[in-house]
Design an enzyme around this catalytic site. Structure first.
Site, PDB file in Angstrom:
ATOM      1  CB  SER A  43      -0.882   0.024   1.249  1.00  0.00           C
ATOM      2  OG  SER A  43      -1.493   1.296   1.396  1.00  0.00           O
ATOM      3  CE1 TYR A  94      -4.260  -2.271   4.950  1.00  0.00           C
ATOM      4  CE2 TYR A  94      -3.359  -0.077   4.592  1.00  0.00           C
ATOM      5  CZ  TYR A  94      -3.883  -1.254   4.089  1.00  0.00           C
ATOM      6  OH  TYR A  94      -4.017  -1.413   2.734  1.00  0.00           O
TER       7      TYR A  94
HETATM    8  P1  NAD Z   1     -11.417  -6.152  -0.768  1.00  0.00           P
HETATM    9  O1  NAD Z   1     -12.241  -6.097   0.440  1.00  0.00           O
HETATM   10  O2  NAD Z   1     -12.094  -6.295  -2.067  1.00  0.00           O
HETATM   11  O3  NAD Z   1     -10.350  -7.322  -0.681  1.00  0.00           O
HETATM   12  C1  NAD Z   1      -9.806  -7.807   0.512  1.00  0.00           C
HETATM   13  C2  NAD Z   1     -10.059  -9.291   0.501  1.00  0.00           C
HETATM   14  O4  NAD Z   1      -9.350  -9.886   1.562  1.00  0.00           O
HETATM   15  C3  NAD Z   1     -11.521  -9.663   0.697  1.00  0.00           C
HETATM   16  O5  NAD Z   1     -12.085 -10.017  -0.526  1.00  0.00           O
HETATM   17  C4  NAD Z   1     -11.507 -10.830   1.672  1.00  0.00           C
HETATM   18  O6  NAD Z   1     -12.120 -11.989   1.174  1.00  0.00           O
HETATM   19  C5  NAD Z   1     -10.021 -11.066   1.876  1.00  0.00           C
HETATM   20  N1  NAD Z   1      -9.741 -11.400   3.269  1.00  0.00           N
HETATM   21  C6  NAD Z   1      -9.784 -10.588   4.344  1.00  0.00           C
HETATM   22  N2  NAD Z   1      -9.460 -11.282   5.453  1.00  0.00           N
HETATM   23  C7  NAD Z   1      -9.203 -12.547   5.054  1.00  0.00           C
HETATM   24  C8  NAD Z   1      -8.815 -13.732   5.717  1.00  0.00           C
HETATM   25  N3  NAD Z   1      -8.614 -13.760   7.034  1.00  0.00           N
HETATM   26  N4  NAD Z   1      -8.668 -14.861   4.969  1.00  0.00           N
HETATM   27  C9  NAD Z   1      -8.864 -14.855   3.640  1.00  0.00           C
HETATM   28  N5  NAD Z   1      -9.216 -13.757   2.959  1.00  0.00           N
HETATM   29  C10 NAD Z   1      -9.380 -12.623   3.656  1.00  0.00           C
HETATM   30  O7  NAD Z   1     -10.478  -4.845  -0.758  1.00  0.00           O
HETATM   31  P2  NAD Z   1      -9.205  -4.423  -1.637  1.00  0.00           P
HETATM   32  O8  NAD Z   1      -9.095  -2.960  -1.440  1.00  0.00           O
HETATM   33  O9  NAD Z   1      -9.260  -4.984  -3.005  1.00  0.00           O
HETATM   34  O10 NAD Z   1      -7.996  -5.083  -0.831  1.00  0.00           O
HETATM   35  C11 NAD Z   1      -7.035  -5.918  -1.409  1.00  0.00           C
HETATM   36  C12 NAD Z   1      -5.655  -5.556  -0.937  1.00  0.00           C
HETATM   37  O11 NAD Z   1      -5.338  -4.243  -1.394  1.00  0.00           O
HETATM   38  C13 NAD Z   1      -5.472  -5.515   0.571  1.00  0.00           C
HETATM   39  O12 NAD Z   1      -4.237  -6.129   0.903  1.00  0.00           O
HETATM   40  C14 NAD Z   1      -5.400  -4.039   0.881  1.00  0.00           C
HETATM   41  O13 NAD Z   1      -4.628  -3.783   2.021  1.00  0.00           O
HETATM   42  C15 NAD Z   1      -4.734  -3.524  -0.363  1.00  0.00           C
HETATM   43  N6  NAD Z   1      -4.886  -2.086  -0.619  1.00  0.00           N
HETATM   44  C16 NAD Z   1      -6.092  -1.555  -0.925  1.00  0.00           C
HETATM   45  C17 NAD Z   1      -6.205  -0.210  -1.172  1.00  0.00           C
HETATM   46  C18 NAD Z   1      -7.510   0.431  -1.533  1.00  0.00           C
HETATM   47  O14 NAD Z   1      -7.557   1.657  -1.595  1.00  0.00           O
HETATM   48  N7  NAD Z   1      -8.570  -0.283  -1.769  1.00  0.00           N
HETATM   49  C19 NAD Z   1      -5.075   0.600  -1.104  1.00  0.00           C
HETATM   50  C20 NAD Z   1      -3.856   0.036  -0.784  1.00  0.00           C
HETATM   51  C21 NAD Z   1      -3.769  -1.323  -0.547  1.00  0.00           C
END
Ligand code: NAD
Ligand code: MG
Length: 286
Positions: free
Chosen positions: A175, A188
């Site tokens: 991130s 986080y």
């Molecule tokens: P999202 O909610 O679509 O995806 C996160 C996924 O993690 C979920 O679909 C869920 O099924 C899975 N998850 C959570 N806990 C779990 C567990 N214990 N076991 C198995 N699966 C689990 O959201 P996203 O934003 O697509 O997140 C994906 C990644 O991107 C994450 O690592 C997040 O930190 C990172 N990220 C997101 C953003 C943003 O702005 N959306 C920015 C930077 C980083």
């Protein structure tokens, strides 16, 4: 692209795609695959929704078979499977908690059994809980960040490694917060920075096996994580997300997918231990 996002919240993490208003875009209709991942087999944690779904659909359009691991969002997982299959490749959805090592072992076994092997691992499942003050973070909340965001990446990678051959790729979703920090996301941000250390050290270790390990550092992206993490305390923050980036808006998952394709494919054959920043123009160190 520059759609208005109304204030909103999802009371439960992980959030779900169905409740996002407006709906997110995971792949552009005009994104043309060119067989960059033909015959490859990928496993993507958190591949049911958001950035993970975008990676899954881009991989499939480039010819890969794709397994996804999800925590509990069955409807999102089924829809991702449908969308992968619509690209003409094989899909597998596995339910389980990535913070348990035996779940990761079984997910890898199921992937290898069903898809015939494993070439690409995307560690992407994550949690993010907001705390304005460090003293508000409970032991359990701190531990949950570590268990999912750090241990999950380790367990899944360790389970996958015996199956990965020369030319395989590991991609870790970190991130922008690992670089820029975020005052309401100390736990986080700590995990997201740990994922970078993991990426760099493992890249050095696996170089002799010709397995590449890289990270993607997204900025604010329109996924269920946003209303499910920021929403409960501040629905307006969800609406304003990304407005302070140089490009002035939140990104769509469809803008993340191509970075994963690059790192997974032979296009990145001389790239390991690196981070690609897809963040609306924020300039960060590293
Ligand atoms: P999202 O909610 O679509 O995806 C996160 C996924 O993690 C979920 O679909 C869920 O099924 C899975 N998850 C959570 N806990 C779990 C567990 N214990 N076991 C198995 N699966 C689990 O959201 P996203 O934003 O697509 O997140 C994906 C990644 O991107 C994450 O690592 C997040 O930190 C990172 N990220 C997101 C953003 C943003 O702005 N959306 C920015 C930077 C980083
Ligand atoms: Mg999800």
């Amino acid at each position: 692209m520059g759609q208005t996002i109304p204030p909103q919240s999802q009371g439960h993490q992980p959030g779900v795609e169905r409740l996002l208003e407006p709906q997110a875009r995971h792949i552009r209709a005009d994104y043309r695959g060119s067989g960059k991942l033909k015959g490859r087999r990928a496993l993507i944690t958190g591949g049911d929704s958001g950035i993970g779904r975008a990676a899954a659909l881009h991989f499939a359009r480039e010819g890969a078979d794709v397994a996804i691991l999800y925590l509990e969002e069955k409807e999102d997982a089924q829809e991702t499977v449908r969308l992968i299959e619509a690209e003409g490749t094989k899909a597998l959805a596995i339910q389980g908690d990535v913070s348990k090592s035996e779940v990761c072992d079984k997910a890898v076994e199921a992937t290898v059994r069903t898809l015939g092997g494993l070439d690409i691992v995307v560690n992407n499942a994550g949690v993010q809980y907001i705390s304005e003050d460090l003293t508000d973070i409970s032991d359990a909340m701190w531990q949950r960040h570590m268990d999912v965001n750090i241990n999950g990446y380790f367990y899944m990678t360790r389970a996958a490694l015996p199956h990965l051959a020369e030319g395989s790729a590991i991609i870790n979703t970190s991130s922008v917060n690992a670089f820029a920090g975020n005052k309401a996301l100390v736990a986080y941000s700590t995990t997201k920075a740990a994922e970078l250390g993991f990426t760099r050290a493992l890249a050095l270790q696996l170089a002799k096996r010709k397995i590449r390990v890289n990270a993607v550092a997204p900025g604010p992206i329109w996924t269920p994580l946003q209303p499910a993490s920021w929403g409960p305390s501040d629905p307006q923050a969800v609406a304003d997300m990304g407005k302070d980036t140089p490009l002035g808006r939140i990104g769509q998952p469809s803008e993340m997918g191509p970075a994963y394709v690059y790192l997974a494919s032979d296009d990145a054959s001389y790239v390991t231990g690196q981070t690609i920043h897809v963040n609306g123009g924020m300039i960060v160190n590293g």
